[in-house]
Structure formats: C-alpha cells, structure tokens
Design a protein around this motif. Structure first.
Motif, mmCIF file in Angstrom:
data_model
loop_
_atom_site.group_PDB
_atom_site.id
_atom_site.type_symbol
_atom_site.label_atom_id
_atom_site.label_comp_id
_atom_site.label_asym_id
_atom_site.label_seq_id
_atom_site.Cartn_x
_atom_site.Cartn_y
_atom_site.Cartn_z
ATOM 1 N N VAL A 37 -2.344 7.678 -13.565
ATOM 2 C CA VAL A 37 -2.675 6.696 -12.536
ATOM 3 C C VAL A 37 -4.186 6.518 -12.388
ATOM 4 O O VAL A 37 -4.667 5.397 -12.160
ATOM 5 C CB VAL A 37 -2.008 7.069 -11.190
ATOM 6 N N ARG A 38 -4.954 7.588 -12.557
ATOM 7 C CA ARG A 38 -6.410 7.443 -12.505
ATOM 8 C C ARG A 38 -6.909 6.580 -13.663
ATOM 9 O O ARG A 38 -7.773 5.717 -13.481
ATOM 10 C CB ARG A 38 -7.092 8.822 -12.521
ATOM 11 N N LYS A 40 -5.235 4.270 -15.203
ATOM 12 C CA LYS A 40 -4.776 2.898 -14.954
ATOM 13 C C LYS A 40 -5.730 2.152 -14.032
ATOM 14 O O LYS A 40 -5.921 0.934 -14.166
ATOM 15 C CB LYS A 40 -3.373 2.921 -14.348
ATOM 16 N N TYR A 41 -6.356 2.888 -13.105
ATOM 17 C CA TYR A 41 -7.288 2.261 -12.164
ATOM 18 C C TYR A 41 -8.751 2.450 -12.578
ATOM 19 O O TYR A 41 -9.664 2.229 -11.782
ATOM 20 C CB TYR A 41 -7.059 2.825 -10.758
ATOM 21 N N PHE A 68 -8.776 5.790 -4.530
ATOM 22 C CA PHE A 68 -8.341 4.429 -4.864
ATOM 23 C C PHE A 68 -8.639 3.386 -3.785
ATOM 24 O O PHE A 68 -8.297 2.214 -3.957
ATOM 25 C CB PHE A 68 -6.834 4.419 -5.158
ATOM 26 N N LYS A 71 -6.258 0.397 -2.353
ATOM 27 C CA LYS A 71 -5.106 0.344 -3.254
ATOM 28 C C LYS A 71 -4.373 1.683 -3.343
ATOM 29 O O LYS A 71 -3.531 1.885 -4.214
ATOM 30 C CB LYS A 71 -5.548 -0.086 -4.662
ATOM 31 N N TRP A 72 -4.689 2.586 -2.408
ATOM 32 C CA TRP A 72 -4.168 3.942 -2.540
ATOM 33 C C TRP A 72 -2.649 4.024 -2.423
ATOM 34 O O TRP A 72 -2.028 4.828 -3.120
ATOM 35 C CB TRP A 72 -4.835 4.862 -1.522
ATOM 36 N N GLU A 74 -0.432 1.754 -3.301
ATOM 37 C CA GLU A 74 0.078 1.250 -4.579
ATOM 38 C C GLU A 74 -0.068 2.312 -5.664
ATOM 39 O O GLU A 74 0.848 2.539 -6.465
ATOM 40 C CB GLU A 74 -0.706 -0.014 -4.953
ATOM 41 N N ALA A 75 -1.223 2.980 -5.685
ATOM 42 C CA ALA A 75 -1.470 4.031 -6.674
ATOM 43 C C ALA A 75 -0.541 5.222 -6.449
ATOM 44 O O ALA A 75 -0.064 5.840 -7.402
ATOM 45 C CB ALA A 75 -2.925 4.480 -6.603
ATOM 46 N N GLU A 78 2.812 4.513 -7.928
ATOM 47 C CA GLU A 78 2.738 4.625 -9.388
ATOM 48 C C GLU A 78 2.717 6.093 -9.808
ATOM 49 O O GLU A 78 3.355 6.482 -10.793
ATOM 50 C CB GLU A 78 1.484 3.917 -9.896
#
Length: 223
Positions: A37-38, A40-41, A68, A71-72, A74-75, A78
């Motif tokens: 996930v990291r 991805k962002y 994030f 957006k945290w 959402e993250a 994920e």
C-alpha cells in the motif's frame, strides 16, 4: 532483566499479551501488505525487518493518517484487503513456545488477555483459526477501545472485560516499545520477547528470548 530481578518477581495474577510477533510470527504478511500500500501511494517501502518493526508498531488509525493524509481510510481498506490475501496464502504461524505457554497458564489458573493494534475483527478471526479463544479472557484489538495502544484505554478495556480491573500484579508481554509504554501506563510489569539490545533501549522490566524461556521462568517461580 537480570536473574536477580526475575527472582524478585512473584507469579503474575494475570498476563496481557501483544499478538503479532509475540504470540504469532506475522511480519511476513504485515510487511508485505504495508509495502504494497505504501508503494501504491508513492511512499518509501521498508525491506529491512528492523526498520519495518520500528515504523509499524502503532495501529492503522494512528499511523495511516500520518502516512497517507486525507486518503488514509482508502489506504487502510487497501491494506486490509491485501493483508487478508497474503495471510490466506501464508497461513498463521504460532511463535515458538506459545502453545505450551498458553496451556500452562490455563492449567494454573492465570488469566490471559490480548491487547493488539491489529484490527479487532482480524485479531479474533486469527484466534478462532488457531483454536486459541479458550485461552483468553478478553481479546481486544484496534478500534475496540476509544483509543489504541499505547493509550491506557486499550488495556483497561481488556481488564474490564475480563473482570480483572483490580488485579495488582499483571505482566504485559510484547515485542515493541509501544508495548512497554502501554504496560507503564497502567502500572504493569513490562516484558519483552526479543533481543536484549531492544529491551534495554525500550527500558523494559524483563526480557526473554522467546515464549518458551518465559514459560521456563514461570515454572521456576512456581517451584
């Protein structure tokens, strides 16, 4: 952490355990999901286990907003989606000596609880898979209390659920600095499972190489 300090301890009235990398060996799945996930962002990933542990001891609702921003949430979704996929492939591995330790505590009427920064739902699901729910008076994960570890509200909820809020001699067993801080917040004996250099850095009361060594200590204290 020295032998003299251990000899001066008495058997605990109850024990609180961290979950990941205390009772179960799970950094493989956690690390892979966090790096996924990291990445991805567009954030730095951590390939070194020590670096991963140092940066990932807090719950998602505490660490993800910092990582994030807006957006945290959402993250976080994920992360848990990816974590569940990896865990299904890798399975859940018991840490060395844990099964024997939990059985001994049960046989000797020493209540055990779990306080973890893993989400409460995932935590109890893993306990069910391992057939461990019978060993714990309370299993409390991230999101169950109004604040997560190291805030004292987290272990206080577990103690209340177990009917042990008035217990005096409780050992809090974990692998990270956040566990020591949480233990100190409610006046527990802090116990680290892991390296001596980490235990010294965290300022813990007792340190054991693994849960089997902890069990051997408890047996010796009982006599």
């Amino acid at each position: 952490m020295q032998n003299a300090e251990i000899r001066n301890q008495t058997l605990p009235e109850a024990m609180i355990f961290d979950w990941d990398n205390t009772l179960v060996d799970s950094w493989g799945a956690i690390g892979a999901a966090i790096n996924h996930v990291r990445g991805k962002y567009g954030l730095k990933t951590w390939d070194n286990r020590e670096e991963m542990i140092e940066n990932c001891s807090m719950s998602a609702r505490n660490s993800f907003p910092e990582w994030f921003g807006d957006k945290w949430e959402e993250a976080r979704k994920e992360y848990y989606k990816h974590f569940s996929m990896i865990r299904a492939k890798m399975g859940i591995n018991k840490a060395y000596g844990v099964q024997e330790l939990l059985e001994w505590l049960k046989e000797n009427n020493i209540p055990a609880m779990v306080v973890s920064n893993k989400s409460g739902g995932h935590l109890r699901e893993e306990a069910e898979v391992l057939n461990w729910k019978e060993f714990f008076e309370a299993i409390v994960g991230a999101g169950d209390a109004h604040k997560d570890k190291p805030n004292k509200a987290h272990p206080e909820l577990a103690l209340t659920m177990a009917g042990l809020e008035h217990a005096k001699n409780i050992w809090f067993v974990g692998d990270a600095e956040v566990d020591v801080a949480c233990a100190k917040s409610i006046g527990c004996v802090s116990v680290i499972i892991g390296r001596e250099e980490d235990a010294k850095r965290f300022g813990t009361d007792l340190r054991f190489q693994d849960c089997m060594k902890l069990l051997e200590c408890l047996k010796g204290m009982k006599g």
